[in-house]
Design an enzyme around this catalytic site. Structure first.
Site, mmCIF file in Angstrom:
data_model
loop_
_atom_site.group_PDB
_atom_site.id
_atom_site.type_symbol
_atom_site.label_atom_id
_atom_site.label_comp_id
_atom_site.label_asym_id
_atom_site.label_seq_id
_atom_site.Cartn_x
_atom_site.Cartn_y
_atom_site.Cartn_z
ATOM 1 N N ILE A 181 0.587 -50.906 33.774
ATOM 2 C CA ILE A 181 0.907 -51.706 32.582
ATOM 3 C C ILE A 181 2.324 -52.268 32.642
ATOM 4 O O ILE A 181 2.732 -53.009 31.760
ATOM 5 C CB ILE A 181 0.744 -50.893 31.273
ATOM 6 C CG1 ILE A 181 1.505 -49.572 31.370
ATOM 7 C CG2 ILE A 181 -0.701 -50.687 30.918
ATOM 8 C CD1 ILE A 181 1.549 -48.828 30.051
ATOM 9 N N GLY A 182 3.061 -51.930 33.655
ATOM 10 C CA GLY A 182 4.412 -52.480 33.717
ATOM 11 C C GLY A 182 5.076 -52.083 35.013
ATOM 12 O O GLY A 182 4.523 -51.337 35.818
ATOM 13 N N GLY A 200 8.847 -50.768 36.348
ATOM 14 C CA GLY A 200 10.189 -50.318 35.969
ATOM 15 C C GLY A 200 11.128 -50.397 37.154
ATOM 16 O O GLY A 200 10.736 -50.862 38.225
ATOM 17 N N GLY A 240 9.805 -47.654 39.731
ATOM 18 C CA GLY A 240 8.430 -47.711 40.202
ATOM 19 C C GLY A 240 7.529 -48.243 39.103
ATOM 20 O O GLY A 240 7.993 -48.637 38.026
ATOM 21 N N LYS A 247 5.550 -43.154 33.873
ATOM 22 C CA LYS A 247 6.480 -43.885 34.745
ATOM 23 C C LYS A 247 6.501 -43.154 36.074
ATOM 24 O O LYS A 247 6.708 -41.938 36.092
ATOM 25 C CB LYS A 247 7.886 -43.850 34.158
ATOM 26 C CG LYS A 247 8.158 -44.882 33.120
ATOM 27 C CD LYS A 247 9.637 -44.881 32.818
ATOM 28 C CE LYS A 247 9.993 -45.912 31.786
ATOM 29 N NZ LYS A 247 11.418 -45.979 31.549
ATOM 30 N N ASP A 292 21.977 -49.513 26.916
ATOM 31 C CA ASP A 292 21.159 -50.617 27.433
ATOM 32 C C ASP A 292 20.172 -51.074 26.365
ATOM 33 O O ASP A 292 19.019 -51.378 26.658
ATOM 34 C CB ASP A 292 20.430 -50.139 28.696
ATOM 35 C CG ASP A 292 19.914 -51.314 29.519
ATOM 36 O OD1 ASP A 292 20.254 -52.461 29.185
ATOM 37 O OD2 ASP A 292 19.165 -51.070 30.470
HETATM 38 P P1 ADP Z 1 12.515 -48.843 33.683
HETATM 39 O O1 ADP Z 1 13.242 -47.959 32.754
HETATM 40 O O2 ADP Z 1 12.201 -48.167 34.989
HETATM 41 O O3 ADP Z 1 13.101 -50.201 33.859
HETATM 42 P P2 ADP Z 1 10.800 -49.584 31.555
HETATM 43 O O4 ADP Z 1 11.006 -48.499 30.582
HETATM 44 O O5 ADP Z 1 11.540 -50.854 31.303
HETATM 45 O O6 ADP Z 1 11.078 -49.088 33.018
HETATM 46 O O7 ADP Z 1 9.249 -49.876 31.664
HETATM 47 C C1 ADP Z 1 8.733 -51.015 32.285
HETATM 48 C C2 ADP Z 1 7.599 -51.602 31.468
HETATM 49 O O8 ADP Z 1 6.538 -50.657 31.332
HETATM 50 C C3 ADP Z 1 8.017 -51.919 30.023
HETATM 51 O O9 ADP Z 1 8.548 -53.208 29.931
HETATM 52 C C4 ADP Z 1 6.686 -51.803 29.271
HETATM 53 O O10 ADP Z 1 5.927 -52.987 29.404
HETATM 54 C C5 ADP Z 1 5.961 -50.698 30.037
HETATM 55 N N1 ADP Z 1 6.160 -49.403 29.368
HETATM 56 C C6 ADP Z 1 7.137 -48.503 29.599
HETATM 57 N N2 ADP Z 1 7.015 -47.421 28.817
HETATM 58 C C7 ADP Z 1 5.910 -47.615 28.057
HETATM 59 C C8 ADP Z 1 5.253 -46.834 27.030
HETATM 60 N N3 ADP Z 1 5.706 -45.624 26.675
HETATM 61 N N4 ADP Z 1 4.154 -47.360 26.445
HETATM 62 C C9 ADP Z 1 3.703 -48.578 26.833
HETATM 63 N N5 ADP Z 1 4.265 -49.337 27.783
HETATM 64 C C10 ADP Z 1 5.361 -48.886 28.406
#
Ligand code: ADP
Length: 808
Positions: A552-553, A555, A558, A575, A668
């Site tokens: 779904i995303g 990070g 990963g 994550k 952040d």
């Molecule tokens: P990182 O901290 O590694 O950059 P993020 O927290 O930004 O990762 O997560 C990347 C993407 O994953 C987010 O933009 C979101 O779309 C999705 N995501 C992260 N955590 C959640 C969650 N708890 N529920 C739904 N989607 C999530």
């Protein structure tokens, strides 16, 4: 050799024009550069003023009254301000210099034109005469031919005519005479025009052209003189060694020189002596609280060590430790004295100076002597304190002598009770003796990083087993708390058995059980004994308990997945951390889990657990169905109402208020790092950069800073507080109301930073309630202390929402 003699040729004339064009271009370039220099000096002056202002924001309260260092600093900052003014003045003068360049180049252009015209004029006269001579010559030739023809005819008729008369002869003679006259006239004209041409040419070459060139040389040289003067002026206004700067520097040196260590605290000590008449601190009284033991008959006595079968080993260990510490202190003292005296210990322990003679040398020597004698005193105190404990234990042990040690406990029941109280319950003992796969053992913690491990092991004898990957090879490590933390790598024998220093076993579980039950030290050197297995915490999940469903995303570390927990069938977000990342990065990845673990708030994304049984390590969190707030704002830009946007701001403020109360700085905060659920409720996420401190100073450079979201004091001085989060919150509000626009769009990070430093703030996004924009501006106050705290922000937004709801 001057222009007049060297530049007479046509080619030289053209070269001179080209040269002047080149000079004009050079002049233009210089003017532009000086303009840029003026601009850059002005900007520097502005920044310097800001530095001085920042520097003057010092505590003016009474505490520093009479402090020379604070006074000197204030004067120093005033001088910086003067310097800034001087820079500004010089920059303005440079602008005047640019105007001079403009005039000079205009004049030079005019002179070039005049030269060209004058040259053309004198050359035109010569050219005209040259043409005349050619024309006269061709006329001459024409008349000469006519003359010759008529003369021949006349001679023929004259010879033929017997009487030398007759009408025809007269006619021919007449024509011949006319032709003769014409020829003679043409001849004279030709002669005259040649003579004139000779004169004109001579004058052109000897008088007019040299005159023009000579004049031109003087004109050009006078331009060069002016040009040089202008450049001198420009240089003068950029001269950092100018007297004005020197004077400022001298004053700065003087005010700093005024700092006097021996006078610094004069006024302060006098004031306190006067105000509070401070007397030496009254001694604190430490006393054994007798009420603690009033219900325990006999065994434990106030202020007396208890020696029995339960404590004797502990006391002996402790004695050994303390004796070691005493010896340590003594050795350190000896070394210190030897060091100070250049290798010769002095019997009474006094320290003899061997410092250098420069004034700084004397001072630093004095400081270091002072420090060393202070350190020495501290060591002596430590030695004395430990010795006292040694004496006390020795005395207690001696008293028991060879007698059989008293039993500390009367019956097994109490013993069991003790175990339970200390968390060693029977179940754990049993679990230790079952023979299931290693990764299923409760005390096996997978690839849990070492820092986490250390945090879990608190008392001597606490232990756990974990895995570490070194050079791509997995190693099993036994971590024990024993006089600090010790980590032992399980050795594999040639036959595939496992051991430490003792006998080998077929499985790691058996080896650990042997160590535990035998109560033998893991290694002789460490003396570490396994006493209590530390089991996985509630949030240490097993990797196999999580089924990844869909990505779904993405990070920083990963991919992020929607997943299901096998045990509870709960949908979660997971994550993952790429296996190839170095350990350092994996630790950073888990940092987010460590922080989130402690928080429980509806507007903070919830941690469910971490999976470190094996790779890839993962963080399991509540699934927030709407995903990232930024994407959500962009996708739903048409459907969002002002009320919903304000609700989002309130949620974020609620979450941030909670974090502020826990001394957590997020660092952040931005729409991309918030999540939104299906009811538009916002949750703060992405704690990868967070710190749990009231103030956090960045020391490892500013890598990957979200510049457009970060407060100026954090960018400029690396200083982070919750008020920096407030600044970012202002940007987040702006993102919410602009429905996901990029802040400061069209500006690079450095441009945005520059503009913010000079007071620029983003305009309000379309249809933002006025009060909300006012709040954004408050969040962006240059002075952090003037920004509202999250508590206040929450109250303001909440009140506005209430008012909005009531008005409908
Ligand atoms: P990182 O901290 O590694 O950059 P993020 O927290 O930004 O990762 O997560 C990347 C993407 O994953 C987010 O933009 C979101 O779309 C999705 N995501 C992260 N955590 C959640 C969650 N708890 N529920 C739904 N989607 C999530």
């Amino acid at each position: 050799m001057g222009f007049s003699s060297a530049l007479q040729s046509r080619a030289a004339h053209e070269a001179l024009i080209v040269r002047q064009d080149a000079e004009l271009r050079l002049m233009e370039t210089m003017k532009r550069s000086i303009q840029m220099k003026a601009k850059c000096d002005k900007e520097y002056a502005i920044s310097l003023t800001a530095v001085a202002q920042q520097g003057l924001k010092i505590d003016r309260a009474d505490e520093m009254q009479g402090s020379l260092i604070s006074k000197s600093w204030r004067s120093y900052m005033d001088e910086l301000d003067h310097q800034a003014k001087q820079f500004k003045f010089n920059a303005e003068q440079l602008e005047v210099v640019c105007d001079k360049f403009t005039h000079l180049s205009q004049d030079k252009r005019k002179a070039r034109k005049a030269y060209q015209e004058e040259h053309a004029k004198i050359a035109a006269r010569l050219n005209h005469l040259t043409d005349e001579v050619v024309r006269k010559k061709s006329e001459y030739q024409k008349h000469l031919e006519g003359y010759k023809a008529l003369r021949t005819r006349f001679e023929e008729n004259y010879i033929k005519a017997p009487s030398r008369s007759g009408r025809k002869l007269d006619d021919v003679r007449d024509k011949y005479q006319k032709a003769c006259r014409k020829l003679h006239l043409t001849h004279n004209e030709y002669v005259l025009s040649i003579t004139e041409a000779i004169e004109v040419e001579k004058d052109f070459r000897n008088v007019l052209l040299p005159g023009l060139l000579e004049h031109q040389q003087s004109v050009q040289e006078s331009f060069i003189l002016l040009w040089r003067n202008i450049l001198q002026e420009a240089a003068q206004y950029g001269d950092l060694t100018a007297d004005k700067y020197k004077e400022i520097q001298k004053r700065i040196d003087t005010v700093i020189g005024n700092i006097n260590p021996t006078e610094e605290y004069g006024e302060f000590t006098e004031k306190y002596n006067y105000v509070s008449r401070t007397s030496p601190t009254t001694p604190l009284l430490f006393q054994f609280d007798e009420t603690l033991i009033q219900d325990i008959p006999g065994k434990l006595q106030s202020s007396t060590l208890t020696v029995d079968n339960l404590t004797v080993d502990w006391l002996r260990n402790r004695l050994q430790e303390l004796e070691g510490a005493v010896r340590d202190c003594q050795e350190k003292q000896l070394k210190m004295i030897e060091h100070v005296n250049g290798g010769s210990p002095v019997a009474n322990g006094s320290i003899i100076s061997n410092g250098s003679n420069t004034s700084n040398g004397i001072q630093s020597n004095k400081d270091s002597l002072c420090r060393q004698s202070k350190d020495l005193n501290a060591l002596r105190c430590q030695e004395k304190q430990k010795q006292k404990l040694v004496d006390m234990i020795k005395c207690a042990l001696n008293e028991v002598g060879c007698e059989e040690l008293p039993s500390g406990c009367d019956d097994d029941l109490t013993l069991e009770q003790n175990f339970i109280e200390n968390g060693y319950n029977n179940e754990q003992q049993i679990s230790l003796s079952t023979n299931r796969p290693l990764y299923e053992e409760e005390w096996f913690h997978g690839v849990l990083p070492r820092e986490e491990v250390v945090r879990l092991l608190n008392n001597d004898g606490d232990f756990l087993v974990r895995e570490t990957i070194r050079n791509e090879e997995s190693q099993i490590v036994l971590s024990v708390c024993w006089n600090g933390h010790k980590h032992f790598i399980v050795q594999t024998t040639g036959e595939g058995n496992f051991r430490f220093e003792g006998p080998p076993f077929a499985s790691i579980q058996e080896l650990i059980m042997h160590q535990y039950h035998s109560e033998l030290p893991v290694t002789v050197k460490s003396g570490a004994i396994l006493r209590r297995p530390v089991c996985r915490e509630r949030w240490e999940l097993s990797n196999d308990d999580v089924v990844l469903l869909e990505r779904i995303g993405r990070g920083n570390f990963g991919d992020v997945y929607k997943a299901k927990l096998k045990s509870t069938k709960l949908d979660v977000a997971v994550k993952t951390c790429r296996m190839t990342l170095p350990d350092e990065q994996k630790r950073k990845f888990l940092q987010e889990g460590r922080i989130l673990k402690q928080y429980d708030h509806p507007n903070i994304v919830k941690l469910i657990g971490i999976c470190v049984q094996k790779q890839p390590i993962m963080i399991v969190m509540e699934l927030v169905l709407g995903g990232s707030l930024l994407t959500y704002l962009r996708k739903n830009s048409n459907g969002l109402t002002t009320r919903q946007q304000m609700g989002m701001c309130r949620d974020a403020a609620a979450g941030m208020r909670y974090l502020e109360s826990k001394n957590c700085i997020h660092r952040d905060l931005a729409a991309r790092n918030c999540l939104v659920d299906l009811e538009h409720s916002v949750k703060i996420s992405d704690f990868g950069m967070s710190r749990e401190e009231e103030e956090y100073i960045v020391s490892d450079g500013m890598k990957q800073i979200p510049v457009k979201w970060t407060a100026p004091e954090a960018l400029n001085f690396g200083k982070y507080t919750s008020l920096c989060d407030v600044w970012s919150y202002g940007i987040l509000m702006w993102e919410i109301f602009s429905k996901g626009d990029t802040p400061y769009s069209g500006m690079t990070n450095s441009r945005a930073r520059e503009r913010i430093d000079t007071g620029y703030r983003m305009p309000t996004p379309k249809s933002t309630p006025e009060e909300m924009y006012r709040l954004m501006l408050q969040c962006w106050a240059a002075d952090a202390e003037s920004r509202p705290h999250f508590d206040e922000i929450y109250n303001v937004v909440d009140a506005l929402i209430l008012r909005l709801d009531n008005s409908h």
